[in-house]
Design an enzyme around this catalytic site. Structure first.
Site, PDB file in Angstrom:
ATOM      1  N   HIS A  51      37.850  34.566  41.104  1.00  0.00           N
ATOM      2  CA  HIS A  51      37.462  35.860  41.640  1.00  0.00           C
ATOM      3  C   HIS A  51      36.740  36.629  40.555  1.00  0.00           C
ATOM      4  O   HIS A  51      37.106  36.530  39.379  1.00  0.00           O
ATOM      5  CB  HIS A  51      38.702  36.652  42.102  1.00  0.00           C
ATOM      6  CG  HIS A  51      38.369  37.754  43.030  1.00  0.00           C
ATOM      7  ND1 HIS A  51      37.958  38.984  42.585  1.00  0.00           N
ATOM      8  CD2 HIS A  51      38.362  37.806  44.384  1.00  0.00           C
ATOM      9  CE1 HIS A  51      37.727  39.751  43.636  1.00  0.00           C
ATOM     10  NE2 HIS A  51      37.944  39.070  44.733  1.00  0.00           N
ATOM     11  N   ASP A  56      41.504  33.777  50.041  1.00  0.00           N
ATOM     12  CA  ASP A  56      41.072  32.786  51.024  1.00  0.00           C
ATOM     13  C   ASP A  56      41.881  31.501  50.957  1.00  0.00           C
ATOM     14  O   ASP A  56      41.794  30.672  51.857  1.00  0.00           O
ATOM     15  CB  ASP A  56      39.586  32.463  50.813  1.00  0.00           C
ATOM     16  CG  ASP A  56      38.739  33.668  51.115  1.00  0.00           C
ATOM     17  OD1 ASP A  56      38.942  34.257  52.174  1.00  0.00           O
ATOM     18  OD2 ASP A  56      37.906  34.034  50.278  1.00  0.00           O
TER      19      ASP A  56
END
Ligand code: COA
Length: 378
Positions: free
Chosen positions: A261, A315
């Protein structure tokens, strides 16, 4: 950072000032309007959280009732939008369908005045209310079935699951899905929100702003990653293949979907909440072999990735929840879009309150004074 220094992907460059949400990537902290995501997931629900994001504070009883009532009664879509859905190819990606339909919706409710409070409230309500209906209707139609009309008596989350196959979902499934929506509702200035801000800054209408954001969310580096995670787990197929899969990915220097991320350098707090939901869901409705693959993949990936600050992101586990809720894989990213609508709308309103057209600069790397060559000499 020196003024004028180029930062690829604008990493670390503030694009706006905002009081909507806050992320501390080192502490693994996410807050909406100052309230921790863990508290919202435990005590609030998606529509109340949407109100919080869009209007800046938790609603009073009557405000929430009006907001929910307005949304529940605007879930139907016009027959012309349904006709439009009939024209799309059955194998169209549902994200493209949403983008086209959101743009089309705007044509039915033309821009009056961006300072008109009623127009803004109407657009807000419609965009939250109708996108789930569009997705579910397309899903039914691509299977050759009539769309399932929305049911005003069902909650926002339950109604979407119901419209996907005309079966009223189990209350726990609906509650877990609602938490998933809350978790994905907002996340500072990510790529799709930035795209929304840029489009908003041109003073285009909110439907076009959201259509632009939907188009940006669909990419595999952003919202499209949840779909890629599920396809990856299916490709791995069994726990014993995890090691060789991971080794191959690393040796080819390929990214593993669901990890990493730009902001979080610890485990994404949303992934931790989702993992608990997966456990709850599987306890009630049976285990899923893909969960074992996911757990083993995360365990082995951490041996290699943790020291680089790469951890499981939101996710990684969301796909497992959606699969257990019988949501088809290509609707995972559309579900993310449903959830992100309030976040985009909140940023749109914030931009409108203090608008300046986005017009960044560039570092030119091309030539100057190049002589024109006639086509016969090229
Ligand atoms: N798998 C393997 N390596 C990864 C990785 C992943 N998922 N994510 C990042 N890395 C590595 C990169 O290869 C790079 O290594 P290097 O420094 O040795 O070259 C380093 O970590 C930095 O990666 P970079 O892509 O520059 O970071 P970023 O901030 O631009 O990346 C993402 C953020 C989300 C784009 C990236 O982590 C990614 O592509 N993840 C997979 C897609 C995904 O899950 N997206 C959903 C995000 S919520």
């Amino acid at each position: 950072m020196a003024i004028g220094e180029y930062k690829p992907g604008l990493e670390g460059v503030p694009a706006t000032q905002s009081n909507i949400s806050y992320v501390d990537g080192k502490a693994g902290l996410l807050e909406y309007r100052g309230i921790r995501i863990e508290d919202l997931c435990e005590h609030s629900n998606f529509l109340e959280t949407s109100y919080l994001l869009i209007f800046g504070e938790l609603p009073k009883h009557q405000e929430l009732e009006k907001f929910e009532h307005s949304i529940n009664h605007r879930r139907r879509i016009k027959y012309r939008i349904r006709d439009m859905l009939k024209c799309f190819p059955d194998d169209a990606h549902p994200m493209d369908v949403i983008q086209a339909c959101v743009c089309a919706l705007g044509m039915f409710y033309p821009l009056r005045d961006l300072r008109d409070i009623e127009y803004i409230y109407g657009a807000t309500i419609r965009l939250i209310a109708k996108i789930p209906t569009i997705i579910a209707a397309f899903h039914m139609m691509r299977q050759g079935n009539d769309p399932v009309p929305p049911r005003d008596d069902l909650s926002y989350a339950a109604n979407f699951l119901y419209m996907l196959n005309e079966i009223e979902p189990d209350p726990l499934a609906a509650q877990i899905f609602d938490v998933c929506l809350t978790l994905h509702a907002e996340h500072t200035v990510n790529a799709s929100t930035f795209c929304a801000l840029v489009t908003a800054s041109t003073l285009n209408d909110p439907y076009v702003v959201l259509a632009a954001a939907v188009g940006t969310l669909g990419g595999p580096l952003h919202g499209g990653a949840n779909e890629k995670v599920m396809l990856m787990l299916e490709e791995i197929g069994s726990v014993k293949n995890v090691k060789s899969y991971l080794e191959a990915k690393i040796s080819k220097k390929e990214k593993v979907p669901g990890f990493g991320h730009r902001i979080y350098k610890v485990k994404d707090p949303r992934a931790t909440i989702l993992q608990k939901l997966v456990d709850q869901l599987f306890e009630q409705s049976g285990h899923d072999p893909y969960y074992d693959i996911a757990l083993e993949l995360e365990r082995q990936a951490m041996d290699v990735f943790a020291e680089k600050g790469i951890f499981a992101n939101v996710d990684f586990y969301s796909g497992l929840v959606y699969k257990k809720l019988n949501i088809p894989v290509d609707l995972f990213t559309p579900v993310f879009a449903i959830a992100r609508v309030p976040g985009w709308l909140a940023h749109w309103k914030e931009q409108m309150a203090d608008n300046r057209l986005f017009r960044p600069t560039q570092v030119y790397t091309g030539l100057h004074d190049v002589e024109y060559t006639p086509i016969s000499d090229r």
